[in-house]
Design an enzyme around this catalytic site. Structure first.
Site, PDB file in Angstrom:
ATOM      1  N   ASP A 163       0.853  -1.196   0.000  1.00 17.66           N
ATOM      2  CA  ASP A 163       0.000   0.000   0.000  1.00 17.66           C
ATOM      3  C   ASP A 163       0.880   1.234   0.000  1.00 17.66           C
ATOM      4  OD1 ASP A 163      -2.313   1.576   0.072  1.00 17.66           O
ATOM      5  OD2 ASP A 163      -2.262   1.715   2.245  1.00 17.66           O
ATOM      6  N   SER A 164       0.270   2.359  -0.337  1.00 13.31           N
ATOM      7  CA  SER A 164       0.991   3.623  -0.281  1.00 13.31           C
ATOM      8  C   SER A 164       1.255   4.035   1.165  1.00 13.31           C
ATOM      9  CB  SER A 164       0.164   4.704  -0.977  1.00 13.31           C
ATOM     10  OG  SER A 164      -1.121   4.776  -0.384  1.00 13.31           O
ATOM     11  N   CYS A 202      -3.603  -1.067  -2.216  1.00 14.34           N
ATOM     12  CA  CYS A 202      -3.850   0.339  -2.546  1.00 14.34           C
ATOM     13  C   CYS A 202      -4.783   0.438  -3.759  1.00 14.34           C
ATOM     14  CB  CYS A 202      -2.519   1.015  -2.856  1.00 14.34           C
ATOM     15  SG  CYS A 202      -2.678   2.737  -3.303  1.00 14.34           S
ATOM     16  N   GLU A 219      -6.079   9.479   8.754  1.00 14.41           N
ATOM     17  CA  GLU A 219      -4.682   9.508   9.217  1.00 14.41           C
ATOM     18  C   GLU A 219      -4.580  10.241  10.561  1.00 14.41           C
ATOM     19  OE1 GLU A 219      -1.461   8.946   7.443  1.00 14.41           O
ATOM     20  OE2 GLU A 219      -2.572   7.580   6.174  1.00 14.41           O
ATOM     21  N   CYS A 255     -11.114   2.884  -1.373  1.00 13.65           N
ATOM     22  CA  CYS A 255      -9.867   3.434  -0.817  1.00 13.65           C
ATOM     23  C   CYS A 255      -9.547   2.672   0.456  1.00 13.65           C
ATOM     24  CB  CYS A 255     -10.056   4.920  -0.518  1.00 13.65           C
ATOM     25  SG  CYS A 255      -8.640   5.688   0.308  1.00 13.65           S
ATOM     26  N   HIS A 306      -8.421   3.549   3.193  1.00 13.20           N
ATOM     27  CA  HIS A 306      -8.712   4.199   4.476  1.00 13.20           C
ATOM     28  C   HIS A 306     -10.196   4.176   4.840  1.00 13.20           C
ATOM     29  CE1 HIS A 306      -4.675   5.514   3.852  1.00 13.20           C
ATOM     30  NE2 HIS A 306      -4.654   6.283   4.919  1.00 13.20           N
TER      31      HIS A 306
HETATM   32  N1  DGL Z   1      -3.958   3.796  -0.459  1.00 16.72           N
HETATM   33  C1  DGL Z   1      -4.684   4.822  -1.191  1.00 16.72           C
HETATM   34  C2  DGL Z   1      -5.883   4.168  -1.881  1.00 16.72           C
HETATM   35  O1  DGL Z   1      -6.382   3.136  -1.465  1.00 16.72           O
HETATM   36  C3  DGL Z   1      -5.144   5.954  -0.288  1.00 16.72           C
HETATM   37  C4  DGL Z   1      -4.008   6.803   0.238  1.00 16.72           C
HETATM   38  C5  DGL Z   1      -3.210   7.509  -0.866  1.00 16.72           C
HETATM   39  O2  DGL Z   1      -3.756   8.420  -1.514  1.00 16.72           O
HETATM   40  O3  DGL Z   1      -2.049   7.133  -1.050  1.00 16.72           O
HETATM   41  O4  DGL Z   1      -6.340   4.691  -2.868  1.00 16.72           O
END
Ligand code: DGL
Length: 273
Positions: A9-10, A73, A150, A188, A190
């Site tokens: 993931d990012s 992600c 976050e 997403c 999050h």
């Molecule tokens: N992990 C990203 C997603 O699921 C969300 C956070 C980001 O923008 O890096 O799209």
């Protein structure tokens, strides 16, 4: 037989996918990387997202021995799945197709709403996956939700108000297009942490689809299917190694909220620029 599964993931939001994977594959070994130094991906270009994602994928496969990759992600799944698949010699699963499949199973009207990052929405990957299944989909970027999560504001009046505004706008746009949506896809990493709040905010009867759960279900199906017939006893309970490209302290502190249990020691790595 204990498969090693790389999860990328990012940031640490992807731990929601890891959590769902661990529930379904309790005897697997997991290597998770959160590219926290370069988060957010959701506001970046396809080229940059693909470059970053490929570096993480290669780290998981070449240095951690991952035999499967799960791209937790949504943004990387939407914009870089092909690039990742070309870069590594192992099966790679994203979250978009399983999310669209779950939406198809949930929706009676055939009209679905998708909320995601800017980059995911601009790619229209969810809309394309939904259309391929005969669904009509309307997408909306909700960029303020990631920083609110976050911040830990998962049940905060400010987050509730922001979510209400986004969803009101989305529902109004759907009505203007003559859609009758009955399903909302959380596109997403999050957003699953906002699920209780979002479920209180959507119109009565609307189903909320968690792409983390859907992706974990699809990955577990693939991995268990391949492992079937392979000799060997499960060496249970799941082992998890976590890596981050920035502050491991923050990852350790906030990550447990996403994973649902302490993340333990997080190793700092450098993937370059
Ligand atoms: N992990 C990203 C997603 O699921 C969300 C956070 C980001 O923008 O890096 O799209």
């Amino acid at each position: 037989m204990t498969p090693t599964i790389g999860v990328f993931d990012s940031g640490f939001g992807g731990l929601t996918v890891l959590r769902a994977l661990v529930e379904r594959l309790p005897h697997a070994e997991f290597a998770f990387i959160g590219d926290t130094a370069r988060l957010p991906y959701g506001s970046k270009s396809r080229r940059t997202i693909a470059r970053y994602a490929v570096q993480s994928a290669q780290f998981l496969v070449q240095e951690q021995g991952a035999e499967y990759l799960v791209i937790a992600c949504n943004t990387a799944s939407a914009l870089a799945l092909d690039a990742i698949q070309e870069a590594v010699p192992v099966p790679v699963l994203g979250v978009i197709e399983p999310g669209a499949q779950a939406a198809q199973a949930a929706s009676h009207s055939g009209d679905v709403l998708v909320i995601a990052t800017d980059a995911t929405v601009q790619s229209h990957a969810y809309a394309a996956a939904c259309h391929a299944r005969g669904l009509r989909a309307l997408e909306k970027a909700c960029p303020l939700l990631v920083p609110l999560v976050e911040e830990g504001w998962t049940d905060h009046p400010v987050t509730a108000e922001v979510a209400r505004i986004y969803l009101d706008e989305l529902n109004a746009a759907a009505a203007a297009e003559g859609l009758q949506p009955d399903t909302l896809v959380l596109g997403c990493t999050h957003y699953p942490l906002l699920r209780p709040l979002l479920e209180r905010t959507v119109p009565p009867g609307m189903r909320v689809i968690d792409s983390a759960e859907s992706a974990a279900e699809a990955a577990a199906g693939l991995i268990n299917g391949r492992a079937a017939g392979v000799a060997g006893e499960p060496s249970g309970p799941a082992k998890i190694r976590c890596f981050a490209t920035d502050s491991v302290e923050k990852f350790e502190r906030l990550g447990s909220r996403f994973l649902g249990r302490p993340v333990g020691h997080v190793e700092l790595i450098d993937l370059g620029g």
